[in-house]
Motif scaffolding. Structure first.
Motif, PDB file in Angstrom:
ATOM      1  N   TRP A  41     -36.962  -9.367 -33.235  1.00 43.74           N
ATOM      2  CA  TRP A  41     -36.918  -9.860 -34.624  1.00 43.74           C
ATOM      3  C   TRP A  41     -36.901 -11.383 -34.676  1.00 43.74           C
ATOM      4  CZ3 TRP A  41     -38.257  -6.746 -38.311  1.00 43.74           C
ATOM      5  CH2 TRP A  41     -38.042  -5.376 -38.184  1.00 43.74           C
ATOM      6  N   SER A  42     -36.337 -12.012 -33.651  1.00 43.97           N
ATOM      7  CA  SER A  42     -36.300 -13.483 -33.621  1.00 43.97           C
ATOM      8  C   SER A  42     -37.678 -14.094 -33.375  1.00 43.97           C
ATOM      9  CB  SER A  42     -35.320 -13.961 -32.546  1.00 43.97           C
ATOM     10  OG  SER A  42     -35.730 -13.512 -31.261  1.00 43.97           O
ATOM     11  N   ASP A  43     -38.651 -13.266 -32.977  1.00 48.96           N
ATOM     12  CA  ASP A  43     -40.017 -13.761 -32.743  1.00 48.96           C
ATOM     13  C   ASP A  43     -40.828 -13.881 -34.031  1.00 48.96           C
ATOM     14  OD1 ASP A  43     -39.702 -13.899 -29.948  1.00 48.96           O
ATOM     15  OD2 ASP A  43     -40.147 -11.763 -29.737  1.00 48.96           O
ATOM     16  N   ILE A  44     -40.274 -13.381 -35.133  1.00 48.58           N
ATOM     17  CA  ILE A  44     -40.969 -13.453 -36.415  1.00 48.58           C
ATOM     18  C   ILE A  44     -40.636 -14.787 -37.083  1.00 48.58           C
ATOM     19  CG2 ILE A  44     -41.339 -12.342 -38.644  1.00 48.58           C
ATOM     20  CD1 ILE A  44     -42.135 -10.655 -36.194  1.00 48.58           C
TER      21      ILE A  44
ATOM     22  N   GLN B  12     -42.977  -9.697 -22.535  1.00 47.88           N
ATOM     23  CA  GLN B  12     -43.441  -8.326 -22.696  1.00 47.88           C
ATOM     24  C   GLN B  12     -42.397  -7.368 -22.124  1.00 47.88           C
ATOM     25  OE1 GLN B  12     -46.838  -7.106 -20.317  1.00 47.88           O
ATOM     26  NE2 GLN B  12     -46.478  -8.694 -18.797  1.00 47.88           N
ATOM     27  N   TRP B  13     -42.509  -6.103 -22.503  1.00 45.62           N
ATOM     28  CA  TRP B  13     -41.596  -5.081 -22.002  1.00 45.62           C
ATOM     29  C   TRP B  13     -42.317  -4.326 -20.892  1.00 45.62           C
ATOM     30  CZ3 TRP B  13     -36.575  -4.575 -22.794  1.00 45.62           C
ATOM     31  CH2 TRP B  13     -35.933  -3.392 -22.465  1.00 45.62           C
ATOM     32  N   LYS B  14     -41.741  -4.350 -19.692  1.00 47.15           N
ATOM     33  CA  LYS B  14     -42.429  -3.731 -18.562  1.00 47.15           C
ATOM     34  C   LYS B  14     -41.422  -3.252 -17.528  1.00 47.15           C
ATOM     35  CE  LYS B  14     -43.192  -8.101 -16.048  1.00 47.15           C
ATOM     36  NZ  LYS B  14     -44.216  -8.983 -15.464  1.00 47.15           N
ATOM     37  N   VAL B  15     -41.919  -2.498 -16.552  1.00 49.87           N
ATOM     38  CA  VAL B  15     -41.065  -2.024 -15.462  1.00 49.87           C
ATOM     39  C   VAL B  15     -40.726  -3.220 -14.570  1.00 49.87           C
ATOM     40  CG1 VAL B  15     -40.898  -0.529 -13.448  1.00 49.87           C
ATOM     41  CG2 VAL B  15     -42.060   0.287 -15.510  1.00 49.87           C
ATOM     42  N   ILE B  16     -39.438  -3.453 -14.377  1.00 50.74           N
ATOM     43  CA  ILE B  16     -38.990  -4.610 -13.590  1.00 50.74           C
ATOM     44  C   ILE B  16     -38.722  -4.201 -12.137  1.00 50.74           C
ATOM     45  CG2 ILE B  16     -37.315  -6.503 -13.428  1.00 50.74           C
ATOM     46  CD1 ILE B  16     -39.011  -6.634 -15.920  1.00 50.74           C
ATOM     47  N   THR B  17     -37.671  -3.414 -11.922  1.00 46.75           N
ATOM     48  CA  THR B  17     -37.326  -2.934 -10.575  1.00 46.75           C
ATOM     49  C   THR B  17     -36.790  -1.511 -10.640  1.00 46.75           C
ATOM     50  OG1 THR B  17     -35.123  -3.946 -10.828  1.00 46.75           O
ATOM     51  CG2 THR B  17     -36.777  -5.212  -9.605  1.00 46.75           C
ATOM     52  N   ASP B  18     -37.001  -0.776  -9.562  1.00 50.52           N
ATOM     53  CA  ASP B  18     -36.467   0.590  -9.423  1.00 50.52           C
ATOM     54  C   ASP B  18     -36.788   1.475 -10.622  1.00 50.52           C
ATOM     55  OD1 ASP B  18     -35.330  -0.186  -6.981  1.00 50.52           O
ATOM     56  OD2 ASP B  18     -33.524  -0.920  -7.978  1.00 50.52           O
ATOM     57  N   GLY B  19     -37.964   1.269 -11.205  1.00 49.94           N
ATOM     58  CA  GLY B  19     -38.370   2.113 -12.322  1.00 49.94           C
ATOM     59  C   GLY B  19     -37.716   1.768 -13.644  1.00 49.94           C
ATOM     60  N   LYS B  20     -36.869   0.751 -13.647  1.00 50.07           N
ATOM     61  CA  LYS B  20     -36.187   0.345 -14.882  1.00 50.07           C
ATOM     62  C   LYS B  20     -37.040  -0.679 -15.636  1.00 50.07           C
ATOM     63  CE  LYS B  20     -31.511   1.178 -13.122  1.00 50.07           C
ATOM     64  NZ  LYS B  20     -30.194   0.569 -12.809  1.00 50.07           N
ATOM     65  N   SER B  21     -37.018  -0.569 -16.959  1.00 56.44           N
ATOM     66  CA  SER B  21     -37.807  -1.485 -17.791  1.00 56.44           C
ATOM     67  C   SER B  21     -36.946  -2.602 -18.360  1.00 56.44           C
ATOM     68  CB  SER B  21     -38.457  -0.713 -18.943  1.00 56.44           C
ATOM     69  OG  SER B  21     -39.358   0.255 -18.440  1.00 56.44           O
TER      70      SER B  21
ATOM     71  N   ILE C 126     -29.960  -2.934 -29.678  1.00 56.19           N
ATOM     72  CA  ILE C 126     -29.006  -3.911 -29.146  1.00 56.19           C
ATOM     73  C   ILE C 126     -29.720  -5.140 -28.594  1.00 56.19           C
ATOM     74  CG2 ILE C 126     -27.242  -4.312 -27.368  1.00 56.19           C
ATOM     75  CD1 ILE C 126     -26.529  -1.338 -27.583  1.00 56.19           C
ATOM     76  N   ASP C 127     -30.876  -4.926 -27.957  1.00 57.83           N
ATOM     77  CA  ASP C 127     -31.601  -6.050 -27.353  1.00 57.83           C
ATOM     78  C   ASP C 127     -32.482  -6.791 -28.350  1.00 57.83           C
ATOM     79  OD1 ASP C 127     -33.692  -4.264 -27.703  1.00 57.83           O
ATOM     80  OD2 ASP C 127     -33.867  -3.756 -25.584  1.00 57.83           O
ATOM     81  N   GLY C 128     -32.410  -6.397 -29.637  1.00 59.58           N
ATOM     82  CA  GLY C 128     -33.144  -7.117 -30.675  1.00 59.58           C
ATOM     83  C   GLY C 128     -34.607  -6.749 -30.787  1.00 59.58           C
ATOM     84  N   ARG C 129     -35.049  -5.738 -30.032  1.00 56.43           N
ATOM     85  CA  ARG C 129     -36.455  -5.362 -30.091  1.00 56.43           C
ATOM     86  C   ARG C 129     -36.787  -4.646 -31.396  1.00 56.43           C
ATOM     87  NH1 ARG C 129     -38.876  -1.950 -25.801  1.00 56.43           N
ATOM     88  NH2 ARG C 129     -36.850  -0.961 -25.520  1.00 56.43           N
ATOM     89  N   ILE C 130     -37.971  -4.933 -31.918  1.00 56.83           N
ATOM     90  CA  ILE C 130     -38.439  -4.289 -33.150  1.00 56.83           C
ATOM     91  C   ILE C 130     -38.814  -2.838 -32.873  1.00 56.83           C
ATOM     92  CG2 ILE C 130     -40.232  -4.312 -34.938  1.00 56.83           C
ATOM     93  CD1 ILE C 130     -40.383  -7.370 -34.553  1.00 56.83           C
ATOM     94  N   ALA C 131     -39.468  -2.609 -31.748  1.00 52.05           N
ATOM     95  CA  ALA C 131     -39.905  -1.259 -31.361  1.00 52.05           C
ATOM     96  C   ALA C 131     -39.285  -0.919 -30.008  1.00 52.05           C
ATOM     97  CB  ALA C 131     -41.429  -1.198 -31.290  1.00 52.05           C
TER      98      ALA C 131
END
Length: 239
Positions: free
Chosen positions: A97-100, A112-121, A156-161
């Motif tokens: 939301w802060s990106d608007i 961007q939202w992506k897989v970082i490590t050990d299958g976690k995004s 919690i992380d502020g993501r819109i989607a």
């Protein structure tokens, strides 16, 4: 390349690696030793599931985004953002939301939202340096976004989607296929095509899309061809 083929790596992915290798070798040739040469003209077949991207008309896009079945889906906002901004799936999912930016009517694409490590995004860096950009938005877009905000549970992380790419592939893409015969990525393709066909210059389109100009010209040459036909018709009327 042979080993990648045996591992059943997609030909499209192998071609991507080859393009990067060519870039490295060309850089060497241009900057160090002009007599150096290497043959990377490896011919690969096209993937069986490779198909030409489809772009909706503005009327088809409006019909899709006002479809009740899509609106009632919890993934509706992902399709709405992609269709109105041309963001990649991972960029939509990483949008907060802060990106608007209501003051200058843009949204900032900076992660961007992506897989970082050990299958976690999680949040990660963007695909390329050109991907970091600002994308214009409209008052209608902003109004719909805030309408959605009132009805959704804030993340919690502020993501819109607050979804993962796997859930988009599993739930949203089949729904988009059913309603309009497209995928989420083709909503990005639709947005960019509409910009070009309505006269936005390629340099500006590339900046909004997070491409370089050559990539935009190569990918959307079919739109350019149509614009050339229109130009010929216009010239005929003038002269």
């Amino acid at each position: 390349v042979d080993k990648m083929i045996l591992r059943k790596v997609k030909f499209e992915t192998i071609n991507s690696y080859l393009r990067r290798m060519r870039t490295c070798f060309n850089y060497y040739i241009e900057n160090y030793d002009s007599s150096y040469s290497i043959d990377l003209n490896i011919k690969l077949a096209k993937d069986k599931n490779n198909y030409e991207k489809k772009a909706l008309t503005k009327a088809e896009l409006n019909k899709l985004l006002t479809n009740k079945e899509l609106i009632n889906s919890k993934f509706y906002i992902v399709a709405f953002i992609a269709g109105n901004t041309g963001l990649r799936c991972s960029e939509v999912l990483g949008l907060t939301w802060s990106d608007i930016n209501e003051n200058d009517m843009t949204l900032s694409v900076n992660k961007q939202w992506k897989v970082i490590t050990d299958g976690k995004s999680g949040f990660g860096t963007l695909k390329t340096k050109n991907s970091n950009r600002k994308v214009p938005i409209t008052k209608i877009f902003l109004k719909e976004l805030y309408r959605y905000k009132k009805t959704c549970i804030l993340s919690i992380d502020g993501r819109i989607a607050p979804f993962n790419i796997s859930s988009i592939d599993k739930y949203l893409n089949p729904l988009l296929k059913k309603l309009a015969g497209i995928t989420l990525h083709e909503l990005r393709h639709t947005f960019i095509t509409l910009l070009i066909s309505n006269g936005v210059d390629f340099k500006t389109v590339a900046k909004i899309a997070g491409h370089d100009v050559k990539q935009t010209l190569d990918t959307y040459s079919h739109v350019n061809d149509e614009m050339m036909k229109n130009a010929i018709n216009t010239i005929s009327k003038i002269f």
